[in-house]
Write a protein that holds these residues in place. Structure first.
Motif, PDB file in Angstrom:
ATOM      1  N   UNK A 141       0.934  -1.124   0.142  1.00  0.00           N
ATOM      2  CA  UNK A 141      -0.058   0.346   0.110  1.00  0.00           C
ATOM      3  C   UNK A 141       0.927   1.289   0.132  1.00  0.00           C
ATOM      4  N   UNK A 142       0.561   1.977  -1.157  1.00  0.00           N
ATOM      5  CA  UNK A 142       1.831   3.198  -1.269  1.00  0.00           C
ATOM      6  C   UNK A 142       2.405   3.043  -2.211  1.00  0.00           C
ATOM      7  N   UNK A 143       2.419   3.558  -3.466  1.00  0.00           N
ATOM      8  CA  UNK A 143       3.475   3.186  -4.624  1.00  0.00           C
ATOM      9  C   UNK A 143       4.281   4.567  -4.768  1.00  0.00           C
ATOM     10  N   UNK A 144       5.140   4.529  -3.451  1.00  0.00           N
ATOM     11  CA  UNK A 144       6.151   5.600  -3.969  1.00  0.00           C
ATOM     12  C   UNK A 144       7.352   4.895  -4.308  1.00  0.00           C
ATOM     13  N   UNK A 145       8.622   5.410  -4.218  1.00  0.00           N
ATOM     14  CA  UNK A 145       9.890   4.902  -4.504  1.00  0.00           C
ATOM     15  C   UNK A 145      10.101   3.394  -3.522  1.00  0.00           C
ATOM     16  N   UNK A 146       9.779   3.682  -2.452  1.00  0.00           N
ATOM     17  CA  UNK A 146      10.107   2.519  -1.586  1.00  0.00           C
ATOM     18  C   UNK A 146       9.107   1.457  -1.990  1.00  0.00           C
ATOM     19  N   UNK A 147       7.951   1.681  -1.836  1.00  0.00           N
ATOM     20  CA  UNK A 147       6.793   0.769  -2.082  1.00  0.00           C
ATOM     21  C   UNK A 147       7.187  -0.022  -3.642  1.00  0.00           C
ATOM     22  N   UNK A 148       7.345   0.534  -4.536  1.00  0.00           N
ATOM     23  CA  UNK A 148       7.511   0.131  -5.762  1.00  0.00           C
ATOM     24  C   UNK A 148       8.870  -0.771  -5.804  1.00  0.00           C
TER      25      UNK A 148
ATOM     26  N   UNK B  29       1.436 -10.915   3.750  1.00  0.00           N
ATOM     27  CA  UNK B  29       1.717 -10.027   4.431  1.00  0.00           C
ATOM     28  C   UNK B  29       1.160  -8.707   3.597  1.00  0.00           C
ATOM     29  N   UNK B  30       1.239  -7.445   4.433  1.00  0.00           N
ATOM     30  CA  UNK B  30       0.798  -6.235   3.813  1.00  0.00           C
ATOM     31  C   UNK B  30       1.800  -5.374   4.226  1.00  0.00           C
ATOM     32  N   UNK B  31       2.135  -4.608   3.191  1.00  0.00           N
ATOM     33  CA  UNK B  31       3.366  -3.888   3.540  1.00  0.00           C
ATOM     34  C   UNK B  31       2.850  -2.269   3.510  1.00  0.00           C
ATOM     35  N   UNK B  32       2.643  -1.468   4.412  1.00  0.00           N
ATOM     36  CA  UNK B  32       2.304  -0.044   4.487  1.00  0.00           C
ATOM     37  C   UNK B  32       3.383   0.929   4.218  1.00  0.00           C
ATOM     38  N   UNK B  33       3.694   1.288   2.847  1.00  0.00           N
ATOM     39  CA  UNK B  33       4.535   1.858   2.454  1.00  0.00           C
ATOM     40  C   UNK B  33       4.345   3.566   2.293  1.00  0.00           C
ATOM     41  N   UNK B  34       3.221   3.594   2.756  1.00  0.00           N
ATOM     42  CA  UNK B  34       2.902   5.328   2.624  1.00  0.00           C
ATOM     43  C   UNK B  34       3.966   6.046   3.159  1.00  0.00           C
ATOM     44  N   UNK B  35       4.129   7.244   2.320  1.00  0.00           N
ATOM     45  CA  UNK B  35       5.378   8.084   2.392  1.00  0.00           C
ATOM     46  C   UNK B  35       5.276   9.195   3.993  1.00  0.00           C
TER      47      UNK B  35
END
Length: 217
Positions: free
Chosen positions: A7-14, A68-74
């Motif tokens: 969740x959150x497709x910024x640089x880290x999430x992508x 697992x769910x990764x919350x990658x919101x910036x």
């Protein structure tokens, strides 16, 4: 093969998603910005446009079936926290969270998530270790003060027995594996002869690894 939701497709999430896909897993990418989500339609297993702070919207994503769910919101800490709370309410057990600050970490740690990640901080530590020990290509902390380090054997160690390298550690550092082109060696003794360009994995306390570092440089 496992299935993950990011969740959150910024640089880290992508970046995390692409690596998971490369490793053979499936990934559902989630972002509330349609333009961002549409960019990765061809790269992800599935891409969903969703307001991750909306519990009802998250229920529609069938997240219970993700390993697992990764919350990658910036940097939006409020959205990150609301997302975590919503995930907990719908019964997601394995939640990993990217924390953007110490305050963020402190609050998230009270919510009972599986793991909190500090990408910038962790990368900073890796860079510092690389600068301090340039002979170490990569390292991994495995807990209880033990580290696994990856060493690329330099020309000056070509033809040297493993025992010569490890002798100063007095048995406190173990050779885990040697990778030589297409061959892998797991049964290693002190007489094993190293060759230039071998990849050597060592395991031991940081103090002992530091002690033998001059022999690896």
């Amino acid at each position: 093969m496992a299935h993950f939701t990011v969740i959150g497709l910024g640089r880290f999430g992508v970046s995390a998603s692409m690596e998971l896909i490369y490793l053979g897993h499936t990934v559902t990418g989630v972002d509330r910005d349609a333009k961002i989500a549409e960019k990765y339609v061809d790269d992800f297993t599935q891409v969903m446009i969703c307001d991750s702070t909306d519990e009802n919207a998250l229920k529609e994503l069938d997240l219970i079936n993700s390993d697992a769910v990764l919350v990658a919101i910036g940097e939006d800490m409020e959205s990150s926290l609301l997302c975590i709370l919503a995930l907990k309410k719908i019964g997601v057990k394995e939640i990993w969270v990217k924390a953007s600050s110490r305050a963020h970490h402190t609050i998230v740690s009270k919510l009972g998530v599986a793991r909190i990640i500090h990408p910038e901080e962790e990368m900073g530590v890796r860079v510092a270790q690389a600068l301090n020990y340039p002979m170490v290509n990569d390292y991994l902390s495995i807990g209880h003060g033990l580290y696994v380090v990856e060493i690329h054997i330099k020309p000056q160690l070509d033809g040297r027995p493993l025992g010569d390298v490890l002798d100063p550690a007095k048995g406190k550092v173990d050779a885990v594996m040697v990778k030589r082109e297409q061959e892998t060696f797991l049964q290693l003794d002190k007489k094993f002869v190293l060759k230039e360009k071998d990849i050597l994995l060592l395991c031991g306390p940081r103090s002992e690894l530091k002690h033998i570092a001059p022999r690896l440089a």
